[in-house]
Write a protein that holds these residues in place. Structure first.
Motif, PDB file in Angstrom:
ATOM      1  N   ILE A  62       0.847  -1.194   0.000  1.00  0.00           N
ATOM      2  CA  ILE A  62       0.000   0.000   0.000  1.00  0.00           C
ATOM      3  C   ILE A  62       0.883   1.244   0.000  1.00  0.00           C
ATOM      4  N   ASP A  63       0.676   2.105  -0.985  1.00  0.00           N
ATOM      5  CA  ASP A  63       1.508   3.293  -1.161  1.00  0.00           C
ATOM      6  C   ASP A  63       0.717   4.538  -0.783  1.00  0.00           C
ATOM      7  N   ALA A  64       1.316   5.395   0.056  1.00  0.00           N
ATOM      8  CA  ALA A  64       0.656   6.617   0.516  1.00  0.00           C
ATOM      9  C   ALA A  64       1.659   7.766   0.536  1.00  0.00           C
ATOM     10  N   ALA A  65       1.204   8.908   1.006  1.00  0.00           N
ATOM     11  CA  ALA A  65       2.058  10.066   1.266  1.00  0.00           C
ATOM     12  C   ALA A  65       1.380  10.881   2.348  1.00  0.00           C
ATOM     13  N   ASP A  66       2.158  11.631   3.102  1.00  0.00           N
ATOM     14  CA  ASP A  66       1.549  12.340   4.235  1.00  0.00           C
ATOM     15  C   ASP A  66       0.666  13.504   3.803  1.00  0.00           C
ATOM     16  N   VAL A  67       0.729  13.878   2.510  1.00  0.00           N
ATOM     17  CA  VAL A  67      -0.145  14.952   2.023  1.00  0.00           C
ATOM     18  C   VAL A  67      -1.399  14.429   1.334  1.00  0.00           C
ATOM     19  N   TYR A  68      -1.528  13.143   1.134  1.00  0.00           N
ATOM     20  CA  TYR A  68      -2.717  12.610   0.472  1.00  0.00           C
ATOM     21  C   TYR A  68      -3.937  12.818   1.365  1.00  0.00           C
ATOM     22  N   GLY A  69      -4.875  13.614   0.843  1.00  0.00           N
ATOM     23  CA  GLY A  69      -6.074  13.898   1.624  1.00  0.00           C
ATOM     24  C   GLY A  69      -5.787  14.661   2.897  1.00  0.00           C
ATOM     25  N   GLY A  70      -4.672  15.407   2.931  1.00  0.00           N
ATOM     26  CA  GLY A  70      -4.319  16.145   4.143  1.00  0.00           C
ATOM     27  C   GLY A  70      -4.056  15.232   5.328  1.00  0.00           C
ATOM     28  N   GLY A  71      -3.604  14.010   5.067  1.00  0.00           N
ATOM     29  CA  GLY A  71      -3.333  13.042   6.130  1.00  0.00           C
ATOM     30  C   GLY A  71      -4.420  11.987   6.290  1.00  0.00           C
ATOM     31  N   LYS A  72      -5.568  12.222   5.648  1.00  0.00           N
ATOM     32  CA  LYS A  72      -6.676  11.264   5.792  1.00  0.00           C
ATOM     33  C   LYS A  72      -6.317   9.889   5.231  1.00  0.00           C
ATOM     34  N   ALA A  73      -5.571   9.853   4.125  1.00  0.00           N
ATOM     35  CA  ALA A  73      -5.223   8.562   3.527  1.00  0.00           C
ATOM     36  C   ALA A  73      -4.507   7.681   4.549  1.00  0.00           C
ATOM     37  N   GLU A  74      -3.540   8.254   5.242  1.00  0.00           N
ATOM     38  CA  GLU A  74      -2.799   7.464   6.235  1.00  0.00           C
ATOM     39  C   GLU A  74      -3.695   7.064   7.405  1.00  0.00           C
ATOM     40  N   ASP A  85      -3.235  -8.341  10.286  1.00  0.00           N
ATOM     41  CA  ASP A  85      -1.862  -8.593  10.713  1.00  0.00           C
ATOM     42  C   ASP A  85      -0.947  -7.605   9.994  1.00  0.00           C
ATOM     43  N   ARG A  86      -0.477  -6.597  10.704  1.00  0.00           N
ATOM     44  CA  ARG A  86       0.353  -5.546  10.115  1.00  0.00           C
ATOM     45  C   ARG A  86       1.556  -6.120   9.375  1.00  0.00           C
ATOM     46  N   GLU A  87       2.132  -7.184   9.884  1.00  0.00           N
ATOM     47  CA  GLU A  87       3.351  -7.727   9.291  1.00  0.00           C
ATOM     48  C   GLU A  87       3.136  -8.331   7.911  1.00  0.00           C
ATOM     49  N   ARG A  88       1.882  -8.574   7.543  1.00  0.00           N
ATOM     50  CA  ARG A  88       1.615  -9.151   6.232  1.00  0.00           C
ATOM     51  C   ARG A  88       1.556  -8.086   5.132  1.00  0.00           C
ATOM     52  N   PHE A  89       1.648  -6.807   5.524  1.00  0.00           N
ATOM     53  CA  PHE A  89       1.526  -5.724   4.554  1.00  0.00           C
ATOM     54  C   PHE A  89       2.787  -4.866   4.535  1.00  0.00           C
ATOM     55  N   THR A  90       3.107  -4.390   3.347  1.00  0.00           N
ATOM     56  CA  THR A  90       4.197  -3.445   3.168  1.00  0.00           C
ATOM     57  C   THR A  90       3.569  -2.078   2.910  1.00  0.00           C
ATOM     58  N   VAL A  91       3.932  -1.099   3.726  1.00  0.00           N
ATOM     59  CA  VAL A  91       3.325   0.232   3.651  1.00  0.00           C
ATOM     60  C   VAL A  91       4.412   1.272   3.383  1.00  0.00           C
ATOM     61  N   ALA A  92       4.157   2.119   2.409  1.00  0.00           N
ATOM     62  CA  ALA A  92       5.095   3.182   2.062  1.00  0.00           C
ATOM     63  C   ALA A  92       4.429   4.539   2.236  1.00  0.00           C
ATOM     64  N   SER A  93       5.227   5.546   2.604  1.00  0.00           N
ATOM     65  CA  SER A  93       4.734   6.914   2.633  1.00  0.00           C
ATOM     66  C   SER A  93       5.838   7.841   2.142  1.00  0.00           C
ATOM     67  N   LYS A  94       5.502   9.130   2.004  1.00  0.00           N
ATOM     68  CA  LYS A  94       6.422  10.092   1.398  1.00  0.00           C
ATOM     69  C   LYS A  94       6.376  11.416   2.157  1.00  0.00           C
TER      70      LYS A  94
END
Length: 336
Positions: A62-74, A85-94
């Motif tokens: 799952i790819d995100a950024a801290d500005v997407y939706g003003g933080g709502k995406a995260e 299970d958090r460990e089953r997912f890879t999460v990216a932000s910018k």
């Protein structure tokens, strides 16, 4: 059209990191995004539906950024992950864009901004770490040494696993220089790049992809469908006359609605017919067949659109079809 119901996304090697990523990553840039008319492109309920559909297809990146939706995406991703299970997912932000008015220090990759914003990202995601932290753009006001030292500190603190750089076309040398400094100092180098790349946006071919290959960097392109141009929703006649839905955007008109690009689309349509797929699926399949590309980032407004895009993973193009699409714009550059 390729059936999405039976789809189970595979995992691919994530550059030289030793971990694996879904062969198609899910981008959340529309989560919470407000249009000029004040509407929200994807609200919270729809965001969860899309994440559910991606997970059901076997997707785990799952790819995100801290500005997407003003933080709502995260925030929404964090809420969704809380039941899994958090460990089953890879999460990216910018991190990069200015987030506070009249505060120039809330922009860029300076030490103050990076340290503060990583903590806010982790709070919104309700997690102890992000798997990948990208610099969203290159900050020419901050020294490369300061940036890489600060990023390394975030890795050593366990807040970040891997580092990435987004949208640095065509400045391959900046990444190479940063990694040279990092390795000389024993710091964490960049492990992944996130450029724009698709059938009609080909600027990274050449030095950029060759540098990524030599550095064993993962390459995860955004805008794989050319901002919707490669989906087939723009007709040649209306587009060239400036009468399409995108005509109000002169930037889109100049970049995509051109005779050359519609010629590319003609070849795309022909190959799509041959493999019984949509133009969007075929454009994604071409990208997935490109040597040097790790995993494109796809997004959608509806679950139907997302499932259509994810079904591209099941399309097997012949070498001849890949070459035809490659040569439709910019000549026969075959990659690495």
């Amino acid at each position: 059209m390729t059936d999405a119901d039976a789809l189970d996304l595979d995992f691919v090697q994530f550059g030289g990191t030793g971990i694996h990523t879904s062969e198609l990553q899910f981008g959340t840039w529309r989560f919470g995004k407000e249009t000029e008319q004040g509407n929200v492109e994807i609200d919270e309920d729809r965001a969860y539906e899309l994440l559910d559909a991606y997970e059901a297809a076997g997707g785990r990146f799952i790819d995100a950024a801290d500005v997407y939706g003003g933080g709502k995406a995260e925030e929404w991703i964090g809420n969704w992950l809380a039941e899994r299970d958090r460990e089953r997912f890879t999460v990216a932000s910018k991190i990069y864009w200015q987030i506070r008015d009249d505060d120039p220090n809330s922009r860029g990759t300076n030490r103050k901004n990076l340290r503060h914003r990583v903590d806010r990202i982790l709070d919104r995601l309700d997690t102890d770490y992000v798997d990948v932290l990208y610099i969203h753009r290159w900050d020419d006001l901050t020294s490369t040494r300061e940036m890489m030292k600060t990023l390394n500190g975030l890795v050593e603190a366990g807040k970040v696993h891997y580092l990435g750089a987004s949208t640095l076309r065509p400045n391959a040398w900046k990444v190479a220089k940063a990694n040279e400094i990092a390795r000389a100092e024993g710091w964490e180098p960049f492990a992944v790049l996130q450029p724009r790349y698709n059938l009609v946006d080909r600027e990274i071919e050449g030095d950029y992809l060759e540098m990524a290959h030599s550095e064993d960097l993962a390459v995860c392109p955004w805008s794989p469908l050319g901002q919707g141009f490669l989906t087939g929703k723009y007709s040649r006649e209306d587009g060239l006359r400036g009468e399409s839905r995108a005509a109000e955007s002169s930037r889109f008109q100049d970049a995509y609605l051109t005779e050359e690009n519609f010629d590319v689309h003609d070849e795309l349509d022909a190959v799509a017919d041959e493999v019984d797929a949509t133009p969007a699926q075929t454009a994604l399949a071409w990208l997935m067949h490109r040597r040097g590309v790790t995993a494109p980032i796809v997004g959608a407004r509806t679950t139907d659109q997302l499932e259509e895009n994810l079904a591209a993973a099941a399309i097997d193009l012949t070498a001849e079809q890949v070459d035809r699409l490659t040569e439709a714009k910019g000549g026969p550059y075959a990659g690495l």
